[in-house]
Design a protein around this motif. Structure first.
Motif, mmCIF file in Angstrom:
data_model
loop_
_atom_site.group_PDB
_atom_site.id
_atom_site.type_symbol
_atom_site.label_atom_id
_atom_site.label_comp_id
_atom_site.label_asym_id
_atom_site.label_seq_id
_atom_site.Cartn_x
_atom_site.Cartn_y
_atom_site.Cartn_z
ATOM 1 N N ASN A 92 -32.353 -18.145 0.071
ATOM 2 C CA ASN A 92 -31.658 -18.045 -1.218
ATOM 3 C C ASN A 92 -31.160 -19.389 -1.739
ATOM 4 O OD1 ASN A 92 -29.529 -18.542 0.489
ATOM 5 N ND2 ASN A 92 -28.299 -16.771 -0.139
ATOM 6 N N ALA A 93 -31.273 -20.451 -0.949
ATOM 7 C CA ALA A 93 -30.788 -21.750 -1.410
ATOM 8 C C ALA A 93 -31.734 -22.846 -0.938
ATOM 9 C CB ALA A 93 -29.369 -22.000 -0.888
ATOM 10 N N PRO A 94 -31.986 -23.828 -1.819
ATOM 11 C CA PRO A 94 -31.481 -23.926 -3.182
ATOM 12 C C PRO A 94 -32.339 -23.090 -4.146
ATOM 13 C CG PRO A 94 -32.834 -25.826 -2.699
ATOM 14 C CD PRO A 94 -32.787 -25.028 -1.430
ATOM 15 N N PHE A 95 -31.732 -22.607 -5.175
ATOM 16 C CA PHE A 95 -32.378 -21.886 -6.277
ATOM 17 C C PHE A 95 -32.868 -20.502 -5.893
ATOM 18 C CE2 PHE A 95 -33.337 -26.472 -6.807
ATOM 19 C CZ PHE A 95 -32.542 -26.714 -7.920
ATOM 20 N N GLY A 96 -33.370 -20.352 -4.678
ATOM 21 C CA GLY A 96 -34.111 -19.176 -4.252
ATOM 22 C C GLY A 96 -35.583 -19.533 -4.159
ATOM 23 N N VAL A 97 -36.131 -19.483 -2.945
ATOM 24 C CA VAL A 97 -37.517 -19.892 -2.711
ATOM 25 C C VAL A 97 -38.213 -18.855 -1.841
ATOM 26 C CG1 VAL A 97 -39.049 -21.701 -1.849
ATOM 27 C CG2 VAL A 97 -36.811 -22.334 -2.786
ATOM 28 N N VAL A 98 -39.416 -18.464 -2.245
ATOM 29 C CA VAL A 98 -40.275 -17.654 -1.386
ATOM 30 C C VAL A 98 -41.547 -18.449 -1.114
ATOM 31 C CG1 VAL A 98 -39.451 -15.346 -1.942
ATOM 32 C CG2 VAL A 98 -41.112 -16.438 -3.430
ATOM 33 N N LEU A 99 -42.131 -18.253 0.064
ATOM 34 C CA LEU A 99 -43.248 -19.102 0.489
ATOM 35 C C LEU A 99 -44.244 -18.315 1.309
ATOM 36 C CD1 LEU A 99 -43.071 -22.687 1.940
ATOM 37 C CD2 LEU A 99 -43.941 -20.859 3.402
ATOM 38 N N VAL A 100 -45.543 -18.651 1.110
ATOM 39 C CA VAL A 100 -46.613 -18.176 1.989
ATOM 40 C C VAL A 100 -47.347 -19.392 2.531
ATOM 41 C CG1 VAL A 100 -46.934 -15.896 0.985
ATOM 42 C CG2 VAL A 100 -48.112 -17.849 -0.030
ATOM 43 N N HIS A 101 -47.871 -19.256 3.743
ATOM 44 C CA HIS A 101 -48.394 -20.408 4.473
ATOM 45 C C HIS A 101 -49.639 -20.009 5.249
ATOM 46 C CE1 HIS A 101 -47.874 -22.629 8.582
ATOM 47 N NE2 HIS A 101 -48.706 -23.315 7.830
ATOM 48 N N ASN A 102 -50.661 -20.814 5.152
ATOM 49 C CA ASN A 102 -51.866 -20.664 5.973
ATOM 50 C C ASN A 102 -51.991 -21.919 6.824
ATOM 51 O OD1 ASN A 102 -54.410 -20.059 7.040
ATOM 52 N ND2 ASN A 102 -55.471 -20.965 5.286
ATOM 53 N N GLY A 103 -51.975 -21.751 8.128
ATOM 54 C CA GLY A 103 -52.091 -22.893 9.021
ATOM 55 C C GLY A 103 -51.229 -22.710 10.252
ATOM 56 N N ASN A 104 -50.935 -23.821 10.915
ATOM 57 C CA ASN A 104 -50.140 -23.766 12.133
ATOM 58 C C ASN A 104 -49.462 -25.119 12.333
ATOM 59 O OD1 ASN A 104 -49.450 -22.106 14.537
ATOM 60 N ND2 ASN A 104 -50.384 -23.801 15.649
ATOM 61 N N LEU A 105 -48.144 -25.112 12.515
ATOM 62 C CA LEU A 105 -47.395 -26.350 12.729
ATOM 63 C C LEU A 105 -47.393 -26.687 14.218
ATOM 64 C CD1 LEU A 105 -44.300 -25.848 10.381
ATOM 65 C CD2 LEU A 105 -46.661 -26.519 9.830
ATOM 66 N N THR A 106 -47.773 -27.897 14.540
ATOM 67 C CA THR A 106 -47.846 -28.289 15.949
ATOM 68 C C THR A 106 -46.511 -28.799 16.482
ATOM 69 O OG1 THR A 106 -48.639 -30.489 15.308
ATOM 70 C CG2 THR A 106 -50.302 -28.820 15.808
ATOM 71 N N ASN A 107 -45.565 -29.114 15.609
ATOM 72 C CA ASN A 107 -44.235 -29.560 16.058
ATOM 73 C C ASN A 107 -43.151 -28.580 15.633
ATOM 74 O OD1 ASN A 107 -44.373 -30.191 13.317
ATOM 75 N ND2 ASN A 107 -43.093 -32.025 13.518
ATOM 76 N N GLU A 126 -39.832 -16.046 15.204
ATOM 77 C CA GLU A 126 -40.612 -17.034 15.938
ATOM 78 C C GLU A 126 -41.709 -17.641 15.072
ATOM 79 O OE1 GLU A 126 -39.781 -18.043 18.987
ATOM 80 O OE2 GLU A 126 -38.085 -16.675 18.753
ATOM 81 N N SER A 127 -41.724 -17.334 13.793
ATOM 82 C CA SER A 127 -42.791 -17.785 12.906
ATOM 83 C C SER A 127 -42.597 -19.237 12.497
ATOM 84 C CB SER A 127 -42.839 -16.904 11.658
ATOM 85 O OG SER A 127 -43.740 -17.432 10.711
ATOM 86 N N ASP A 128 -43.658 -20.031 12.594
ATOM 87 C CA ASP A 128 -43.586 -21.419 12.134
ATOM 88 C C ASP A 128 -43.542 -21.485 10.610
ATOM 89 O OD1 ASP A 128 -46.215 -20.546 11.841
ATOM 90 O OD2 ASP A 128 -47.079 -22.506 12.250
ATOM 91 N N SER A 129 -43.952 -20.411 9.929
ATOM 92 C CA SER A 129 -43.880 -20.388 8.470
ATOM 93 C C SER A 129 -42.425 -20.351 7.998
ATOM 94 C CB SER A 129 -44.636 -19.182 7.916
ATOM 95 O OG SER A 129 -46.000 -19.221 8.309
ATOM 96 N N GLU A 130 -41.561 -19.663 8.726
ATOM 97 C CA GLU A 130 -40.141 -19.674 8.379
ATOM 98 C C GLU A 130 -39.553 -21.057 8.606
ATOM 99 O OE1 GLU A 130 -35.964 -17.225 9.136
ATOM 100 O OE2 GLU A 130 -37.537 -17.177 10.669
ATOM 101 N N VAL A 131 -40.016 -21.748 9.635
ATOM 102 C CA VAL A 131 -39.594 -23.134 9.866
ATOM 103 C C VAL A 131 -40.005 -24.000 8.685
ATOM 104 C CG1 VAL A 131 -39.951 -25.172 11.315
ATOM 105 C CG2 VAL A 131 -39.638 -22.921 12.378
ATOM 106 N N LEU A 132 -41.262 -23.871 8.267
ATOM 107 C CA LEU A 132 -41.768 -24.674 7.163
ATOM 108 C C LEU A 132 -40.982 -24.405 5.877
ATOM 109 C CD1 LEU A 132 -43.877 -26.611 6.017
ATOM 110 C CD2 LEU A 132 -45.435 -24.681 5.782
ATOM 111 N N LEU A 133 -40.682 -23.146 5.601
ATOM 112 C CA LEU A 133 -39.906 -22.803 4.420
ATOM 113 C C LEU A 133 -38.540 -23.475 4.444
ATOM 114 C CD1 LEU A 133 -39.122 -21.191 1.885
ATOM 115 C CD2 LEU A 133 -38.605 -19.249 3.384
ATOM 116 N N ASN A 134 -37.867 -23.444 5.576
ATOM 117 C CA ASN A 134 -36.534 -24.025 5.655
ATOM 118 C C ASN A 134 -36.555 -25.546 5.597
ATOM 119 O OD1 ASN A 134 -34.044 -22.071 6.317
ATOM 120 N ND2 ASN A 134 -35.955 -21.118 7.006
ATOM 121 N N ILE A 135 -37.589 -26.157 6.134
ATOM 122 C CA ILE A 135 -37.735 -27.610 5.985
ATOM 123 C C ILE A 135 -37.877 -27.958 4.507
ATOM 124 C CG2 ILE A 135 -39.288 -29.560 6.387
ATOM 125 C CD1 ILE A 135 -37.704 -28.977 8.839
ATOM 126 N N PHE A 136 -38.746 -27.238 3.807
ATOM 127 C CA PHE A 136 -38.939 -27.507 2.382
ATOM 128 C C PHE A 136 -37.646 -27.259 1.599
ATOM 129 C CE2 PHE A 136 -39.886 -25.724 -1.858
ATOM 130 C CZ PHE A 136 -40.362 -26.888 -2.461
#
Length: 502
Positions: A92-107, A126-136
């Motif tokens: 929900n912050a900042p602004f509110g962001v939703v994300l979809v991801h194809n791939g795999n984060l190695t770190n 345990e999803s790396d996509s949730e990690v990627l969303l929060n980094i962004f």
């Protein structure tokens, strides 16, 4: 490997996204999700299962709005049986962001620790996509610093993501009240393209077939390291956000993953598979004299173009010897070896007359674990084949893939540490012919000289991001084994201590 799509339009997009996901269903069968935006509010529905099962009329009615995104999931990180790990993901912050991801984060593990200790963000799956969303999201908050959002803030956040994140990622994100963002990792490992509708609407998708099949005009691929931001009024902004991008797409997309009617990074998938058949024909001649082969039979579906080209060049009859049950999912992307092995004979049935008394050359797109190949060879023998030769349009898969394909442990790969003769003995065929790595790269790469190369790490052990060590592979192997054990525990009634059958 997942399929993603995003749209900014002037008309409702729920049915459009649904239709696009159907065209990308081959990229993921575990879960599906759609989010739409009306005003500043998101509406989301996601669940385990295939697209046609996840979305009913009542679900579609609850997805209003003229912009949105969707995903079909094939799990490579996290829990394959958890509905919480279906995408899209939301913060929900900042602004509110939703994300979809194809791939795999190695770190992803290191990033998750950073998010907790430094960025003060909580990851609930345990999803790396949730990690990627929060980094962004964290980098977007830093970039805006309380100011109204502008495209330059978005691009600065993407550039920061490139500096922190390692691995493969094709991403589509929707920022509430502002617009749709698409970006690709600096190596372009996973595909992502864009197109425009007759009304000026913009669509991003994993494969061109999702654009063409929904009436959109394919414009171009998203470049490696590039970000494209489309405001809700249709204004488009682009920027190269990575310092030293190079186009090295995953070659397994052309071998197996993508639909043959797609064009990825300027390369026709269908033509790539024809070329692989041509080079494979040369390898067959050096191993089995063509006059000892009565018929060439593909193992449906992905191997058909290669098998047809091979048969034509060798002057041999091409026949369909296996009938595929189209209502059984792709065995390669089924979680769990027991499910995968059980499904082979459910998925394929033989036409006995094409095998009885003949020397048959079976052509497959690739051989990964070898279990499917062994079953198919036995099916051919049971149908009366005199000799069964096996040819693979891809080289031996000897190494784990860490960029989003479900082959992460050495122990699961039939070719790892084995000679071709040892693999042949395991599969049970009379001769085994593999594609050559250099020939494969040339066959596909010749279709677009602008490529900087390929990620062919599962074949040659060279990881294009340059950050994968033997210790990393061992850690990922342990994580996979643990995840498999967790998935098996209490995942069905058969595992309950007092379960009864009915």
């Amino acid at each position: 490997m997942c399929g993603i799509v995003g749209v900014v339009s002037n008309a409702p997009v729920n049915q459009l996204i649904y239709d696009a996901l159907l065209l990308l269903q081959h990229r993921g069968q575990d879960a599906a999700g759609i989010v739409t935006q009306l005003g500043h509010k998101f509406f989301m529905h996601k669940a385990r299962g295939m697209v046609r099962d996840v979305f009913r009329t009542r679900n579609m009615r609850s997805l209003p709005g003229t912009s949105g995104l969707g995903q079909v999931r094939y799990p490579t990180a996290g829990n394959a049986f958890s509905e919480e790990e279906a995408q899209p993901f939301y913060v929900n912050a900042p602004f509110g962001v939703v994300l979809v991801h194809n791939g795999n984060l190695t770190n992803a593990a290191a990033l998750k620790a950073e998010l907790f200790s430094t960025d003060h963000r909580h990851i609930n799956t345990e999803s790396d996509s949730e990690v990627l969303l929060n980094i962004f999201a964290h980098e977007l908050a830093r970039s805006t610093d309380g100011l109204p959002l502008k495209p330059e803030h978005v691009f600065n956040a993407v550039a920061a993501v490139h500096r922190r994140v390692r691995g493969s990622y094709a991403v589509i994100a929707l920022i509430a009240g502002h617009g749709l963002l698409a970006f690709r990792d600096p190596y372009g490992i996973r595909p992502l393209c864009m197109g425009r509708g007759e009304d000026g609407a913009v669509m991003f998708a994993s494969e061109s077939v999702a654009l063409e099949g929904t009436g959109y005009h394919f414009e171009r691929d998203i470049a490696p390291g590039e970000a494209v931001f489309v405001s809700l009024d249709g204004q488009r902004h682009t920027r190269a956000c990575a310092e030293a991008p190079r186009l090295s797409p995953c070659i397994f997309e052309f071998v197996y993953l993508a639909r043959p009617d797609s064009v990825l990074d300027g390369i026709s998938v269908y033509q790539a598979r024809l070329n692989l058949g041509e080079t494979l024909a040369k390898r067959v001649i050096s191993t089995v004299p063509p006059n000892e082969i009565d018929v060439v039979i593909p193992i449906p579906e992905s191997s058909r173009p290669s098998a047809m080209q091979l048969a034509q060049l060798l002057g041999l009859p091409y026949r369909e010897g296996f009938v595929k049950n189209r209502y059984v999912g792709r065995t390669f992307i089924m979680p769990g070896q027991a499910v995968r092995k059980k499904s082979v004979r459910q998925k394929l049935n033989v036409i006995g007359s094409e095998f009885k008394g003949r020397n048959v050359l079976l052509v497959d797109d690739s051989i990964v674990r070898g279990t499917t190949s062994k079953e198919i060879v036995q099916m051919a023998r049971d149908a009366g084949a005199r000799k069964v030769y096996m040819a693979s349009a891809a080289p031996p898969v000897r190494y784990p893939n860490v960029y989003g394909i479900d082959m992460p442990t050495l122990e699961e790969l039939v070719a790892h540490g084995r000679s071709t003769e040892e693999i042949r003995d395991i599969i049970g065929c009379d001769a085994l012919i593999y594609q050559d790595v250099a020939a494969m790269k040339q066959a596909v790469g010749s279709l677009n000289p602008r490529l900087d190369g390929f990620d062919a790490s599962c074949f040659d052990g060279v990881y294009c991001t340059g950050d994968i060590t033997a210790e990393d592979l061992e850690r990922m192997s342990r994580q996979r084994l643990k995840a498999a054990a967790d998935d098996a525990e209490d995942s069905s009634r058969l595992n309950l201590p007092n379960a009864t059958t009915t």
